[in-house]
Design an enzyme around this catalytic site. Structure first.
Site, PDB file in Angstrom:
ATOM      1  N   TYR A 117     -38.708 -26.257 -59.636  1.00  0.00           N
ATOM      2  CA  TYR A 117     -37.256 -26.745 -59.367  1.00  0.00           C
ATOM      3  C   TYR A 117     -36.629 -25.433 -58.719  1.00  0.00           C
ATOM      4  O   TYR A 117     -36.318 -24.531 -59.286  1.00  0.00           O
ATOM      5  CB  TYR A 117     -36.462 -27.106 -60.521  1.00  0.00           C
ATOM      6  CG  TYR A 117     -37.103 -28.030 -61.379  1.00  0.00           C
ATOM      7  CD1 TYR A 117     -37.983 -29.072 -60.864  1.00  0.00           C
ATOM      8  CD2 TYR A 117     -36.770 -28.491 -62.708  1.00  0.00           C
ATOM      9  CE1 TYR A 117     -38.458 -30.385 -61.632  1.00  0.00           C
ATOM     10  CE2 TYR A 117     -37.185 -29.375 -63.475  1.00  0.00           C
ATOM     11  CZ  TYR A 117     -38.130 -30.608 -62.998  1.00  0.00           C
ATOM     12  OH  TYR A 117     -38.772 -31.374 -63.402  1.00  0.00           O
ATOM     13  N   GLY A 171     -24.841 -47.889 -59.720  1.00  0.00           N
ATOM     14  CA  GLY A 171     -25.299 -49.104 -59.097  1.00  0.00           C
ATOM     15  C   GLY A 171     -25.625 -48.859 -57.534  1.00  0.00           C
ATOM     16  O   GLY A 171     -25.888 -47.672 -57.185  1.00  0.00           O
TER      17      GLY A 171
END
Length: 360
Positions: free
Chosen positions: A71, A227
């Site tokens: 990372y 969403g």
């Protein structure tokens, strides 16, 4: 079930503790994935803000932190190292990973003993610690027998440089072979309402062997938080822009899943992300999800999922919304091998040399 978590006397969420695996490791009932703090989902976030978030998490009872040397690369471990200064280290359980090395834009998967040791030493230095609580093989090197990799990890345990060993995205046969060399404490895998293929073989294998389960991306890469509109806000460098489920030809269908989850969340008096995360918590007392975030308000919302109780009927209803035939698109494209079905060569084939395993 949802474990020990609930509401404290002041109304706040009590995160609670759990035993991860059967080797003695105890962690907070929910962890914090730190990858997004240092890129991957867009530009790295300000270090001071991320350290403040980490300290807030600890005060809130979340003490299980997940990072990796890849990372950044390396910068996320350095960030965690800074956050753990000043007596903080003793309050947390720290997990990091090795196994993916990027050179010239290509990822090289390595599990040979020399690399395992060098990677561990590098992580210890960047984190500023003497011992790693949980050390995962991030991806399995399919050119090196898993027994060889585990042999070196076992030496690192004996030397006091790591406490517990984990695997990430490993096949069932790899898990069994590794566990025969030294007990595996945890397997990290992607598990969420719309990623459930691990339930067929991997989860039962872990439970048979007494191995803890750490669920990453429990919110579907953020989909169950925002969403379909999340796709519009992704930065140019966010790798989620390439994920098949977020492509236009699949997104319209997947948006229906979010709509149904949102409707149920409204009935339950929680957010869609809390409902989706609660579903993961209800998979069992051996499961620890590690949702990632870079915002304190989102973190607070995530731990609120621990107070959401679901009946078996509600669990079944949720699962019907995101059944395998309802979800459109794979979780990753073909170039992003997950290694779940990959095996390593037999130990008898090991000659002490290795040929690199390359991934795009």
């Amino acid at each position: 079930m949802a474990g020990e978590a609930g509401r404290g006397r002041d109304g706040g969420v009590v995160v609670g503790r759990m035993k991860l695996g059967s080797q003695g490791l105890e962690v907070s009932r929910q962890g914090l994935g730190c990858m997004g703090m240092s890129g991957v989902y867009g530009p790295p976030k300000p270090a001071t803000d991320m350290i403040a978030l980490i300290h807030h998490a600890i005060r809130s009872g979340v003490t299980f932190f997940d990072t990796s040397d890849v990372y950044g690369p390396f910068t996320n471990e350095i960030l965690l190292g800074k956050a753990l200064q000043g007596g903080v280290r003793e309050k947390v359980e720290l997990a990091t990973k090795f196994g993916i090395s990027f050179q010239d834009g290509k990822g090289e998967i390595r599990g040979d003993p020399a690399y395992v040791r060098a990677a561990c030493e590098g992580s210890l230095q960047r984190l500023g610690i003497d011992c790693i609580d949980l050390y995962y093989q991030h991806r399995v090197d399919t050119r090196v027998p898993i027994e060889v990799t585990m042999g070196e990890l076992k030496k690192l345990v004996e030397e006091g440089k790591i406490n517990y060993i984990g695997l990430s995205e490993a096949s069932a046969s790899t898990i069994r072979r590794a566990h025969a060399v030294h007990p595996i404490t945890a397997v990290q895998l992607e598990w969420s309402l719309w990623t459930r293929d691990v339930e067929e073989v991997i989860i039962p294998t872990c439970r048979e062997l007494g191995i803890g389960i750490v669920a990453y991306c429990p919110l579907g890469g953020g989909f169950f938080s925002s969403g379909p509109k999340m796709v519009e806000t992704l930065s140019e460098h966010d790798f989620r822009k390439l994920m098949p489920r977020f492509q236009p030809e699949n997104l319209a269908q997947n948006a229906l899943i979010f709509k149904r989850v949102s409707e149920m969340a409204k009935r339950k008096g929680c957010t869609p992300s809390q409902l989706a995360l609660a579903w993961v918590h209800h998979q069992g007392s051996d499961v620890c999800p590690i949702p990632g975030t870079t915002k304190i308000e989102n973190f607070n919302q995530n731990i609120g999922a621990l107070s959401v109780k679901l009946t078996p009927e509600e669990m079944a209803e949720l699962e019907s919304y995101a059944s395998a035939d309802a979800v459109k698109g794979d979780r990753y494209d073909a170039a992003m091998n997950t290694w779940r079905t990959s095996d390593t060569p037999p130990l008898s084939s090991w000659k002490g040399d290795r040929t690199s395993s390359i991934c795009s």
